[in-house]
Design a protein around this motif. Structure first.
Motif, PDB file in Angstrom:
ATOM      1  N   UNK A 157      25.893  18.533  24.945  1.00 10.43           N
ATOM      2  CA  UNK A 157      25.718  18.030  26.678  1.00 10.43           C
ATOM      3  C   UNK A 157      25.063  16.729  26.539  1.00 10.43           C
ATOM      4  N   UNK A 158      24.691  16.225  25.427  1.00  8.95           N
ATOM      5  CA  UNK A 158      23.798  14.907  25.754  1.00  8.95           C
ATOM      6  C   UNK A 158      24.995  13.441  25.590  1.00  8.95           C
ATOM      7  N   UNK A 159      26.299  14.186  24.867  1.00  4.91           N
ATOM      8  CA  UNK A 159      27.586  13.388  24.306  1.00  4.91           C
ATOM      9  C   UNK A 159      27.876  12.561  25.733  1.00  4.91           C
ATOM     10  N   UNK A 160      28.677  14.478  26.575  1.00  9.73           N
ATOM     11  CA  UNK A 160      28.861  13.712  27.734  1.00  9.73           C
ATOM     12  C   UNK A 160      28.343  12.696  28.732  1.00  9.73           C
ATOM     13  N   UNK A 161      26.963  13.591  28.909  1.00  8.82           N
ATOM     14  CA  UNK A 161      25.748  12.910  29.999  1.00  8.82           C
ATOM     15  C   UNK A 161      25.831  11.054  29.340  1.00  8.82           C
ATOM     16  N   UNK A 162      26.228  10.901  27.959  1.00  2.00           N
ATOM     17  CA  UNK A 162      26.485   9.182  27.598  1.00  2.00           C
ATOM     18  C   UNK A 162      27.091   8.983  27.716  1.00  2.00           C
ATOM     19  N   UNK A 163      28.578   9.531  27.525  1.00  2.00           N
ATOM     20  CA  UNK A 163      29.965   8.648  27.696  1.00  2.00           C
ATOM     21  C   UNK A 163      30.224   8.590  29.282  1.00  2.00           C
ATOM     22  N   UNK A 164      29.481  10.310  30.241  1.00  3.48           N
ATOM     23  CA  UNK A 164      29.313   9.295  31.465  1.00  3.48           C
ATOM     24  C   UNK A 164      29.151   8.225  32.229  1.00  3.48           C
ATOM     25  N   UNK A 165      27.521   8.006  31.309  1.00  5.56           N
ATOM     26  CA  UNK A 165      26.678   6.903  31.915  1.00  5.56           C
ATOM     27  C   UNK A 165      26.511   5.723  31.455  1.00  5.56           C
ATOM     28  N   UNK A 166      27.403   5.748  30.272  1.00  9.80           N
ATOM     29  CA  UNK A 166      27.952   4.980  30.154  1.00  9.80           C
ATOM     30  C   UNK A 166      28.790   4.151  30.584  1.00  9.80           C
ATOM     31  N   UNK A 167      30.227   4.677  31.157  1.00 11.43           N
ATOM     32  CA  UNK A 167      31.214   4.427  31.766  1.00 11.43           C
ATOM     33  C   UNK A 167      30.684   4.083  33.243  1.00 11.43           C
ATOM     34  N   UNK A 168      29.848   5.160  33.506  1.00 12.40           N
ATOM     35  CA  UNK A 168      29.054   4.342  34.983  1.00 12.40           C
ATOM     36  C   UNK A 168      28.806   2.926  35.112  1.00 12.40           C
ATOM     37  N   UNK A 169      27.465   2.880  34.235  1.00 18.20           N
ATOM     38  CA  UNK A 169      26.918   1.646  33.622  1.00 18.20           C
ATOM     39  C   UNK A 169      28.192   0.743  33.511  1.00 18.20           C
ATOM     40  N   UNK A 170      29.187   0.578  33.245  1.00 13.93           N
ATOM     41  CA  UNK A 170      30.267   0.022  32.625  1.00 13.93           C
ATOM     42  C   UNK A 170      31.368  -0.222  33.948  1.00 13.93           C
ATOM     43  N   UNK A 171      31.198   0.456  34.649  1.00  9.38           N
ATOM     44  CA  UNK A 171      31.900   0.425  35.427  1.00  9.38           C
ATOM     45  C   UNK A 171      31.411  -0.285  36.812  1.00  9.38           C
ATOM     46  N   UNK A 172      30.556  -0.439  37.052  1.00  9.49           N
ATOM     47  CA  UNK A 172      29.644  -0.636  37.880  1.00  9.49           C
ATOM     48  C   UNK A 172      29.329  -2.123  38.094  1.00  9.49           C
ATOM     49  N   UNK A 173      29.705  -3.414  37.060  1.00 13.93           N
ATOM     50  CA  UNK A 173      28.925  -4.493  37.557  1.00 13.93           C
ATOM     51  C   UNK A 173      30.669  -4.709  37.679  1.00 13.93           C
ATOM     52  N   UNK A 174      31.746  -3.873  36.776  1.00 14.67           N
ATOM     53  CA  UNK A 174      32.943  -4.498  37.305  1.00 14.67           C
ATOM     54  C   UNK A 174      33.459  -4.346  38.510  1.00 14.67           C
ATOM     55  N   UNK A 175      33.239  -2.946  39.004  1.00 14.08           N
ATOM     56  CA  UNK A 175      33.482  -2.913  40.332  1.00 14.08           C
ATOM     57  C   UNK A 175      32.722  -4.418  41.268  1.00 14.08           C
ATOM     58  N   UNK A 176      31.814  -4.423  40.917  1.00 16.67           N
ATOM     59  CA  UNK A 176      30.775  -5.763  41.909  1.00 16.67           C
ATOM     60  C   UNK A 176      31.963  -6.707  41.087  1.00 16.67           C
ATOM     61  N   UNK A 344      18.676  -1.920  32.055  1.00 13.65           N
ATOM     62  CA  UNK A 344      20.036  -0.832  31.703  1.00 13.65           C
ATOM     63  C   UNK A 344      19.771   0.597  31.501  1.00 13.65           C
ATOM     64  N   UNK A 345      18.081   0.694  30.957  1.00 19.38           N
ATOM     65  CA  UNK A 345      18.002   2.270  30.784  1.00 19.38           C
ATOM     66  C   UNK A 345      18.138   1.804  29.406  1.00 19.38           C
ATOM     67  N   UNK A 346      18.395   1.229  29.083  1.00 22.11           N
ATOM     68  CA  UNK A 346      18.273   1.134  27.590  1.00 22.11           C
ATOM     69  C   UNK A 346      16.989   0.714  26.196  1.00 22.11           C
ATOM     70  N   UNK A 347      16.839  -0.085  27.243  1.00 22.37           N
ATOM     71  CA  UNK A 347      15.009  -0.339  26.412  1.00 22.37           C
ATOM     72  C   UNK A 347      14.777   0.626  25.353  1.00 22.37           C
ATOM     73  N   UNK A 348      14.143   1.792  26.580  1.00 24.86           N
ATOM     74  CA  UNK A 348      12.530   2.194  25.641  1.00 24.86           C
ATOM     75  C   UNK A 348      13.275   3.206  24.215  1.00 24.86           C
ATOM     76  N   UNK A 349      14.736   3.635  24.829  1.00 27.16           N
ATOM     77  CA  UNK A 349      15.554   4.313  24.293  1.00 27.16           C
ATOM     78  C   UNK A 349      15.501   3.338  23.126  1.00 27.16           C
ATOM     79  N   UNK A 350      15.982   2.266  23.079  1.00 29.75           N
ATOM     80  CA  UNK A 350      16.198   1.524  21.527  1.00 29.75           C
ATOM     81  C   UNK A 350      14.671   1.714  20.562  1.00 29.75           C
TER      82      UNK A 350
END
Ligand SMILES: Nc1ncnc2c1ncn2[C@@H]1O[C@H](COP(=O)(O)OP(=O)(O)OP(=O)(O)O)[C@@H](O)[C@H]1O
Ligand SMILES: [Mg+2]
Length: 385
Positions: A157-176, A344-350
């Motif tokens: 589940x985490x993997x799926x969520x992570x992949x979905x999040x990564x795609x979303x996060x990468x797509x947002x700046x690209x669309x902008x 990016x929401x990754x800071x605290x995870x790191x």
């Protein structure tokens, strides 16, 4: 019967054949000095045993002891016993068959269930559970299986969520970027200022992408379980001082003040670069999520067997329902607000990952609109003071 050397009965147990000459082969053989036993089936008496034993005196056969006895009783006893044994054997076979059937059922059933579960998992359905009853080794195995499948399910589940999040996060700046460049392309006679402004926006989106990718790569690195930390004996107080110094310009831009409270020199073993990264994330957050003009306080102190860094702000705080999630990858309390603050929401995870790699722990206490306190505790085990 006792028979003399001529074959004449001189003594008979039944007194019926006295003085009669016996000529049956047993007596004849007996008189020749041989011991004879023979079984007959007689009409009157049924199975009968004849035994003739010579009486020898001074190396000479002087007579014969001749016995005849019915064997019917013995045979019927033997038959009875054989029958009983047979019945017992049949009973034993039935009972052991029954017991093995029950055991086979008891053992085979859970194994079959487990096999089914494993096969389904192999086919990709990771939500498999095997029903467990009892308290034996198989039940333990089934419980272990359930634990494994739960973990695998979560990881998946985490993997799926992570992949979905990564795609979303990468797509947002690209669309902008796409939007910005398209507007430039389609806008005729755009002024040079507009170009500059839009290209500036595109550049900051590229920076954002770069930051996400950098953070992701850091996380991937940290994910490798056997990651070797580059331990160095370090004065944590100096490390924090330097770190705060480098963050000061950002704080000052917001008219904020960072205070560092530390009354002792504390030296421990740690991976300088990684811990610096972890603490920077947390202190940077304190600055980021605290309104203009307020204060951030960093304190360092040592307790029994650990060193604590406390990062306290009186900023916007974190709602209680968000607290369990803030260390998750890509989690941001308020997506819109976080975006405006460039997270990016990754800071605290790191940070959490780094602290845990050091066998330390991170804790947070927060109240909305009052402020947040992060505690980072690192073990002193490897301390040198
Ligand atoms: N000191 C704080 N005060 C208020 N909210 C905070 C604080 N620290 C973290 N948060 C909340 O937790 C969220 C997750 O923080 P995290 O550092 O992981 O991500 P970020 O700051 O949004 O992005 P990044 O650090 O990757 O640039 C933040 O988006 C913010 O909502
Ligand atoms: Mg952050």
């Amino acid at each position: 019967m006792i028979v003399n050397e001529e074959g004449i009965v001189i003594n008979d147990g039944y007194d019926t054949l006295k003085n009669i000459k016996l000529e049956n082969p047993e007596v004849v053989q007996g008189l020749k000095g041989k011991i004879i036993t023979r079984e007959y089936k007689l009409k009157e008496y049924g199975r009968t045993l004849y035994v003739a034993v010579p009486i020898i005196s001074n190396n000479k056969v002087v007579g014969v002891v001749f016995i005849s006895s019915s064997l019917e009783k013995i045979y019927s006893n033997v038959n009875k016993m054989t029958k009983n044994y047979f019945m017992l054997a049949v009973l034993c076979i039935i009972i052991s068959g029954l017991v093995s059937f029950i055991f086979a059922h008891v053992i085979a059933n859970p194994i079959e269930k487990l096999t089914k579960g494993i096969k389904k998992m192999y086919q990709g359905d990771l939500s498999q559970k095997v029903e467990v009853v009892g308290n034996d080794e198989l039940t333990n195995l089934a419980q272990a299986f359930n634990m494994m499948s739960t973990k695998l399910f979560q990881v998946d589940q985490q993997r799926k969520e992570f992949v979905a999040n990564v795609s979303h996060e990468l797509r947002t700046p690209l669309s902008a970027m796409k939007l910005l460049s398209q507007s430039l392309l389609y806008e005729e006679n755009a002024s040079i200022e507009t170009y500059r402004e839009f290209l500036g926006d595109i550049a900051s989106e590229v920076d954002r992408l770069d930051k996400i990718i950098e953070s992701l790569l850091a996380l991937v690195d940290l994910d490798q379980e056997k990651l070797e930390l580059n331990y160095e004996i370090t004065y944590v107080n100096y490390l924090l001082e330097k770190l705060i110094q480098s963050l000061k310009p950002i704080a000052e831009q917001k008219g904020m003040h960072i205070q560092f409270i530390c009354s002792e020199k504390i030296q421990i073993n740690l991976d300088r670069i990684k811990i610096q990264q972890a603490l920077t994330n947390i202190i940077h957050n304190a600055i980021k999520y605290t309104p203009q003009g307020k204060k951030v306080e960093v304190s360092l102190y040592s307790e029994d067997n650990k060193v604590t860094v406390q990062i306290k702000d009186n900023g916007i705080g974190i709602p209680e329902e968000s607290l369990p999630y803030i260390f998750e990858r890509f989690y941001r309390v308020d997506q819109a607000r976080a975006r405006s603050t460039g997270g990016t929401g990754l800071g605290l995870a790191i940070s959490k990952q780094i602290i845990e790699l050091h066998q330390g722990e991170i804790e947070v206490i927060s109240q909305v609109n009052k402020g947040t306190i992060f505690y980072v505790r690192l073990p002193k085990d490897m301390s040198v003071l």
